[in-house]
Write a protein that holds these residues in place. Structure first.
Motif, short mmCIF file in Angstrom:
data_model
loop_
_atom_site.label_atom_id
_atom_site.label_comp_id
_atom_site.label_asym_id
_atom_site.label_seq_id
_atom_site.Cartn_x
_atom_site.Cartn_y
_atom_site.Cartn_z
N ARG A 148 0.83 -1.20 0.00
CA ARG A 148 0.00 0.00 0.00
C ARG A 148 0.87 1.25 0.00
O ARG A 148 2.01 1.23 0.44
CB ARG A 148 -0.91 0.02 1.24
CG ARG A 148 -2.01 -1.02 1.23
CD ARG A 148 -2.61 -1.12 2.63
NE ARG A 148 -3.80 -1.96 2.64
CZ ARG A 148 -5.04 -1.50 2.62
NH1 ARG A 148 -5.25 -0.19 2.57
NH2 ARG A 148 -6.07 -2.32 2.63
N LYS A 149 0.29 2.34 -0.48
CA LYS A 149 0.96 3.62 -0.39
C LYS A 149 1.11 3.99 1.08
O LYS A 149 0.33 3.56 1.94
CB LYS A 149 0.16 4.70 -1.12
CG LYS A 149 0.09 4.49 -2.63
CD LYS A 149 -0.70 5.60 -3.31
CE LYS A 149 -0.74 5.39 -4.83
NZ LYS A 149 -1.52 6.44 -5.52
N SER A 150 2.11 4.81 1.37
CA SER A 150 2.44 5.13 2.76
C SER A 150 1.25 5.66 3.53
O SER A 150 1.02 5.29 4.70
CB SER A 150 3.58 6.16 2.81
OG SER A 150 4.74 5.65 2.21
N GLU A 151 0.44 6.52 2.89
CA GLU A 151 -0.68 7.13 3.61
C GLU A 151 -1.81 6.15 3.89
O GLU A 151 -2.71 6.44 4.68
CB GLU A 151 -1.23 8.33 2.82
CG GLU A 151 -1.73 8.00 1.42
CD GLU A 151 -0.66 8.18 0.37
OE1 GLU A 151 -1.01 8.55 -0.76
OE2 GLU A 151 0.53 7.95 0.69
N PHE A 152 -1.77 4.97 3.26
CA PHE A 152 -2.83 3.99 3.46
C PHE A 152 -2.36 2.76 4.22
O PHE A 152 -3.12 1.82 4.41
CB PHE A 152 -3.41 3.55 2.11
CG PHE A 152 -4.09 4.66 1.35
CD1 PHE A 152 -5.28 5.21 1.80
CD2 PHE A 152 -3.51 5.16 0.19
CE1 PHE A 152 -5.89 6.23 1.10
CE2 PHE A 152 -4.12 6.19 -0.51
CZ PHE A 152 -5.32 6.73 -0.06
N GLN A 153 -1.10 2.77 4.66
CA GLN A 153 -0.59 1.62 5.40
C GLN A 153 -1.11 1.65 6.83
O GLN A 153 -1.39 2.72 7.40
CB GLN A 153 0.94 1.62 5.39
CG GLN A 153 1.53 1.32 4.02
CD GLN A 153 3.03 1.27 4.04
OE1 GLN A 153 3.65 1.29 5.11
NE2 GLN A 153 3.65 1.20 2.87
N TYR A 154 -1.22 0.45 7.41
CA TYR A 154 -1.75 0.34 8.77
C TYR A 154 -0.73 0.88 9.78
O TYR A 154 0.48 0.70 9.64
CB TYR A 154 -2.08 -1.11 9.10
CG TYR A 154 -3.13 -1.71 8.20
CD1 TYR A 154 -4.44 -1.24 8.22
CD2 TYR A 154 -2.82 -2.72 7.30
CE1 TYR A 154 -5.41 -1.78 7.39
CE2 TYR A 154 -3.80 -3.27 6.46
CZ TYR A 154 -5.08 -2.79 6.52
OH TYR A 154 -6.04 -3.31 5.69
N VAL A 155 -1.25 1.52 10.81
CA VAL A 155 -0.39 2.06 11.87
C VAL A 155 0.09 0.91 12.75
O VAL A 155 -0.67 0.02 13.11
CB VAL A 155 -1.18 3.08 12.72
CG1 VAL A 155 -0.32 3.58 13.87
CG2 VAL A 155 -1.63 4.24 11.85
N GLN A 156 1.37 0.95 13.12
CA GLN A 156 1.94 -0.06 13.98
C GLN A 156 2.26 0.55 15.35
O GLN A 156 2.30 1.77 15.52
CB GLN A 156 3.21 -0.63 13.35
CG GLN A 156 2.95 -1.29 12.01
CD GLN A 156 4.22 -1.86 11.41
OE1 GLN A 156 5.32 -1.72 11.96
NE2 GLN A 156 4.09 -2.52 10.26
N LYS A 157 2.48 -0.32 16.31
CA LYS A 157 2.75 0.14 17.68
C LYS A 157 3.94 1.09 17.73
O LYS A 157 3.92 2.09 18.44
CB LYS A 157 2.99 -1.06 18.59
CG LYS A 157 1.73 -1.83 18.96
CD LYS A 157 2.06 -2.92 19.97
CE LYS A 157 0.78 -3.63 20.41
NZ LYS A 157 1.08 -4.69 21.41
N LYS A 158 4.98 0.78 16.97
CA LYS A 158 6.18 1.61 17.02
C LYS A 158 5.91 3.00 16.47
O LYS A 158 6.57 3.97 16.87
CB LYS A 158 7.32 0.95 16.24
CG LYS A 158 7.05 0.77 14.75
CD LYS A 158 8.22 0.11 14.07
CE LYS A 158 7.98 -0.01 12.56
NZ LYS A 158 9.13 -0.66 11.88
N ASP A 159 4.93 3.13 15.56
CA ASP A 159 4.58 4.45 15.03
C ASP A 159 3.95 5.33 16.10
O ASP A 159 4.08 6.55 16.07
CB ASP A 159 3.61 4.31 13.84
CG ASP A 159 4.22 3.51 12.70
OD1 ASP A 159 5.44 3.66 12.48
OD2 ASP A 159 3.49 2.75 12.04
N LEU A 160 3.23 4.71 17.04
CA LEU A 160 2.57 5.45 18.11
C LEU A 160 3.39 5.47 19.39
O LEU A 160 2.91 5.94 20.43
CB LEU A 160 1.19 4.83 18.39
CG LEU A 160 0.23 4.79 17.18
CD1 LEU A 160 -1.06 4.06 17.56
CD2 LEU A 160 -0.08 6.19 16.69
N HIS A 161 4.61 4.92 19.32
CA HIS A 161 5.52 4.87 20.48
C HIS A 161 4.88 4.13 21.65
O HIS A 161 5.04 4.52 22.81
CB HIS A 161 5.93 6.29 20.90
CG HIS A 161 6.56 7.08 19.78
ND1 HIS A 161 7.81 6.80 19.28
CD2 HIS A 161 6.08 8.13 19.05
CE1 HIS A 161 8.10 7.65 18.30
NE2 HIS A 161 7.06 8.46 18.14
#
Length: 242
Positions: A148-161
């Motif tokens: 998927r394009k970056s803006e449509f990829q699923y959020v991961q735990k590390k992204d939310l710290h």
């Protein structure tokens, strides 16, 4: 009667021959088979079936044919491992069918895949909008890999710290009322902990427990023998067999 005994003996020989040959071939998953692998497997099964039941011909003839197919299968596996170029010639390469949200019709034609089939594969990847796709590759086994394009990829735990803990497996500890002591010890628990968790969930008798497992977060999942299910999620609109 003699013919039946011959079929029984040939079936036994065929069964153990296939068992041995299957172990030699290895553990390639069904979902990862190429079209050639699929056809080869069907042919091997057909030869084995004939070997077991065709009393009008010698079993040795079919056994030799079966052995030859297995031998060539092993040779191809060795080639795929040792020679990258020949591996690509035999199995093919991934083909880009979507790039930056655009369907590449020429590549679809080369792979003989229709747009409808492509959309089915996309939906199976939980992607209903082709414009969300950065790259989609049609793999040699016919499956579709989607980035998927970056803006449509699923959020991961590390992204939310969010603090990350080590992943664990679900470990079953009770099956049909029987406690699996070894599994409990593997998760660093004891019977006292298990009993306390069961009491919290209202289970005072193991006979009432159909299945219990320690989840990755160290909580206990319990499935009772008697399930009280509502009709809320029943989408059937007729009475009859499934």
């Amino acid at each position: 009667m003699n013919e039946a005994l011959v079929v029984i003996v040939r079936a036994i020989i065929t069964f153990f021959t296939l068992l041995i040959y299957a172990r030699l071939i290895g553990k390639q998953q069904i979902g990862n088979l190429t079209m050639f692998d699929y056809i080869n497997g069907i042919t091997i099964g057909s030869i084995a079936g004939t070997m077991a039941t065709d009393v009008s011909s010698k079993a040795l003839t079919h056994w030799i044919a079966l052995t030859v197919f297995i031998a060539f299968t092993l040779i191809l596996q060795y080639i795929n491992i040792k020679y990258r170029y020949l591996s690509k010639v035999i199995d093919g390469e991934p083909v880009t069918v979507i790039e930056d949200g655009k369907i590449l019709e020429n590549n679809l034609k080369k792979t003989r895949v229709t747009r409808d089939e492509l959309m089915v594969q996309l939906r199976s990847k939980s992607t209903f909008d082709p414009t969300e796709v950065e790259v989609a590759l049609l793999e040699p086994d016919g499956t579709l890999s989607v980035l998927r394009k970056s803006e449509f990829q699923y959020v991961q735990k590390k992204d939310l710290h969010i603090p990350i803990t080590r992943a664990k497996l679900t470990t079953e500890i009770i099956v049909d009322g029987v406690i699996l002591q070894q599994n409990i010890q593997q998760r660093g628990k004891d019977l006292t902990w298990v009993q306390a968790q069961l009491n919290k969930k209202g289970f005072d008798d193991l006979a009432k427990v159909s299945y219990a497992a320690i989840l990755p977060n160290d909580s206990l999942y319990v499935d009772p023998v008697e399930d009280h299910v509502s009709n809320t999620n029943d989408i059937s609109d007729y009475e009859g067999p499934y």
